[in-house]
Design a protein around this motif. Structure first.
Motif, short mmCIF file in Angstrom:
data_model
loop_
_atom_site.label_atom_id
_atom_site.label_comp_id
_atom_site.label_asym_id
_atom_site.label_seq_id
_atom_site.Cartn_x
_atom_site.Cartn_y
_atom_site.Cartn_z
N ALA A 227 0.83 -1.21 0.00
CA ALA A 227 0.00 0.00 0.00
C ALA A 227 0.86 1.26 0.00
N LEU A 228 2.02 1.21 0.66
CA LEU A 228 2.90 2.37 0.71
C LEU A 228 3.53 2.64 -0.65
N ILE A 229 3.71 1.60 -1.45
CA ILE A 229 4.22 1.80 -2.81
C ILE A 229 3.09 2.25 -3.73
N TYR A 230 1.96 1.57 -3.66
CA TYR A 230 0.86 1.86 -4.58
C TYR A 230 0.34 3.28 -4.41
N ARG A 231 0.31 3.81 -3.19
CA ARG A 231 -0.24 5.15 -2.97
C ARG A 231 0.54 6.22 -3.74
N LEU A 232 1.78 5.92 -4.12
CA LEU A 232 2.59 6.88 -4.87
C LEU A 232 2.07 7.06 -6.30
N SER A 233 1.11 6.23 -6.70
CA SER A 233 0.46 6.42 -8.00
C SER A 233 -0.70 7.40 -7.91
N GLY A 234 -0.93 7.98 -6.70
CA GLY A 234 -1.88 9.09 -6.62
C GLY A 234 -2.98 9.01 -5.60
N ASP A 235 -3.20 7.85 -4.97
CA ASP A 235 -4.27 7.74 -3.98
C ASP A 235 -3.66 7.81 -2.58
N TYR A 236 -3.72 8.99 -1.97
CA TYR A 236 -3.06 9.23 -0.68
C TYR A 236 -4.02 9.14 0.50
N ASN A 237 -5.15 8.44 0.34
CA ASN A 237 -6.06 8.25 1.46
C ASN A 237 -5.29 7.64 2.63
N PRO A 238 -5.33 8.28 3.80
CA PRO A 238 -4.50 7.82 4.92
C PRO A 238 -4.89 6.45 5.48
N ILE A 239 -6.08 5.92 5.17
CA ILE A 239 -6.42 4.59 5.70
C ILE A 239 -5.52 3.51 5.10
N HIS A 240 -4.75 3.88 4.06
CA HIS A 240 -3.83 2.92 3.46
C HIS A 240 -2.41 3.05 4.00
N ALA A 241 -2.20 4.00 4.91
CA ALA A 241 -0.85 4.23 5.41
C ALA A 241 -0.78 4.46 6.92
N ASP A 242 -1.77 5.12 7.49
CA ASP A 242 -1.73 5.53 8.89
C ASP A 242 -2.50 4.53 9.75
N PRO A 243 -1.81 3.79 10.63
CA PRO A 243 -2.50 2.78 11.46
C PRO A 243 -3.59 3.37 12.34
N VAL A 244 -3.39 4.58 12.86
CA VAL A 244 -4.37 5.20 13.75
C VAL A 244 -5.65 5.50 12.99
N ILE A 245 -5.52 6.10 11.81
CA ILE A 245 -6.70 6.44 11.00
C ILE A 245 -7.38 5.17 10.50
N ALA A 246 -6.59 4.16 10.13
CA ALA A 246 -7.18 2.90 9.67
C ALA A 246 -8.03 2.27 10.78
N ARG A 247 -7.55 2.30 12.01
CA ARG A 247 -8.34 1.73 13.11
C ARG A 247 -9.60 2.54 13.37
N LYS A 248 -9.52 3.86 13.23
CA LYS A 248 -10.72 4.69 13.40
C LYS A 248 -11.77 4.37 12.34
N ALA A 249 -11.30 3.93 11.17
CA ALA A 249 -12.21 3.58 10.08
C ALA A 249 -12.74 2.15 10.21
N GLY A 250 -12.30 1.44 11.27
CA GLY A 250 -12.81 0.10 11.52
C GLY A 250 -11.95 -1.04 11.05
N PHE A 251 -10.71 -0.74 10.64
CA PHE A 251 -9.80 -1.79 10.18
C PHE A 251 -8.72 -2.03 11.21
N GLU A 252 -8.24 -3.26 11.29
CA GLU A 252 -7.22 -3.57 12.30
C GLU A 252 -5.88 -2.94 11.97
N ARG A 253 -5.66 -2.64 10.71
CA ARG A 253 -4.43 -1.96 10.25
C ARG A 253 -4.71 -1.40 8.87
N PRO A 254 -3.77 -0.62 8.28
CA PRO A 254 -4.01 -0.07 6.95
C PRO A 254 -4.33 -1.15 5.92
#
Length: 284
Positions: free
Chosen positions: A179-206
């Protein structure tokens, strides 16, 4: 959601120069290069006679976060990417400039408390040539916008995967850092990189980007069915059924019926179907 304003929304055409570096970065982001000396992977990662992997058509000249425009009144925080499809009219070419044009084609109102679907279409053509290069359709599930009206009440019927045993399975691993590589193609949604934000969105990790998971499944079909010849892939569609976590192994089961390939993909470690109702058409 303000239905009238969503239907009337004007999208500006977006130009995108297909730089060779961006093409290679996208290819690396979906895991190409796992066979570092194989010509089937190198053709998308090495600048000598570089080819563009077809699923990149989903990413380039993208309208971004248009659903966040206040006047549309979309509860965009509850938006989910439901389905994605693309059709190639001719291959993309590195170094060329493409223009994407967009429109909302339909809104399906599922009813109060049941959400709504927005169906979009992107048409891609080369600058100076109006003939389409690729057509992309996307379906977004707006969980918080049911009861706002729509253009139709019937959602498109998903492709049915055969009930018989699959004709084959292509197993591909994803990297922990995918996900850290793929996001460099333009999708910088933090749920794919930030563990804190991913957990707030209901996922155990990005989680992995949906379009990255689509890219992995496209790799599987190109590799297993097309003999690594991406020019044979005419069209591709699927439904996102569950998130993928970076580092998981994706097993894509496929069924062959002439030029039509049905498929679904499973996260092996959790035994969960993550991509379903897949249909690809292969040029013979």
């Amino acid at each position: 959601m303000n239905l009238q304003k969503v239907l009337a929304h004007q999208f500006k055409p977006i130009e995108h120069v297909l730089q060779p570096r961006d093409c290679m970065l996208y290819a690396a982001g979906i895991g190409l290069g796992a066979r570092p000396e194989h010509p089937g992977d190198l053709q998308f990662l090495y600048e000598k006679a570089l080819k563009v992997f077809p699923s990149f058509v989903n990413v380039i000249a993208h309208p971004g976060g248009w659903v966040q425009a206040p006047e549309l009144e979309i509860d965009w925080v509850k938006l989910l990417h439901g389905e994605q499809a693309f059709e190639m009219h001719r291959p993309l070419e590195a170094g060329k400039t493409y223009v994407g044009t967009f429109k909302v084609t339909d809104v399906v109102d599922k009813g109060e408390g049941k959400g709504a679907l927005i169906l979009m279409q992107k048409t891609l053509h080369e600058v100076g040539n109006d003939d389409p290069v690729g057509t992309v359709t996307s379906t977004y599930f707006l969980r918080g916008d049911g009861g706002c009206g729509g253009t139709t009440s019937a959602a498109p019927t998903p492709h049915a995967v055969p009930e018989r045993a699959p004709d084959g399975t292509c197993v591909l691993e994803t990297l922990p850092q995918a996900a850290l590589i793929y996001r460099l193609s333009g999708d910088y949604n933090p749920i794919h990189a930030d563990p804190v934000i991913a957990r707030k969105a209901g996922f155990e990790r990005p989680i992995l980007h949906g379009l990255c998971s689509l890219g992995v499944a496209t790799r599987a079909i190109v590799q297993a069915v097309c003999g690594d010849d991406s020019d044979k892939l005419k069209s591709f569609r699927l439904r996102f059924s569950s998130p993928v976590y970076p580092g998981e192994t994706i097993a894509t089961e496929y069924w062959l019926d002439g030029p039509v390939v049905s498929f679904r993909a499973r996260a092996v470690e959790r035994d969960v179907v993550v991509l379903n109702n897949g249909r690809a058409e292969i040029l013979e």
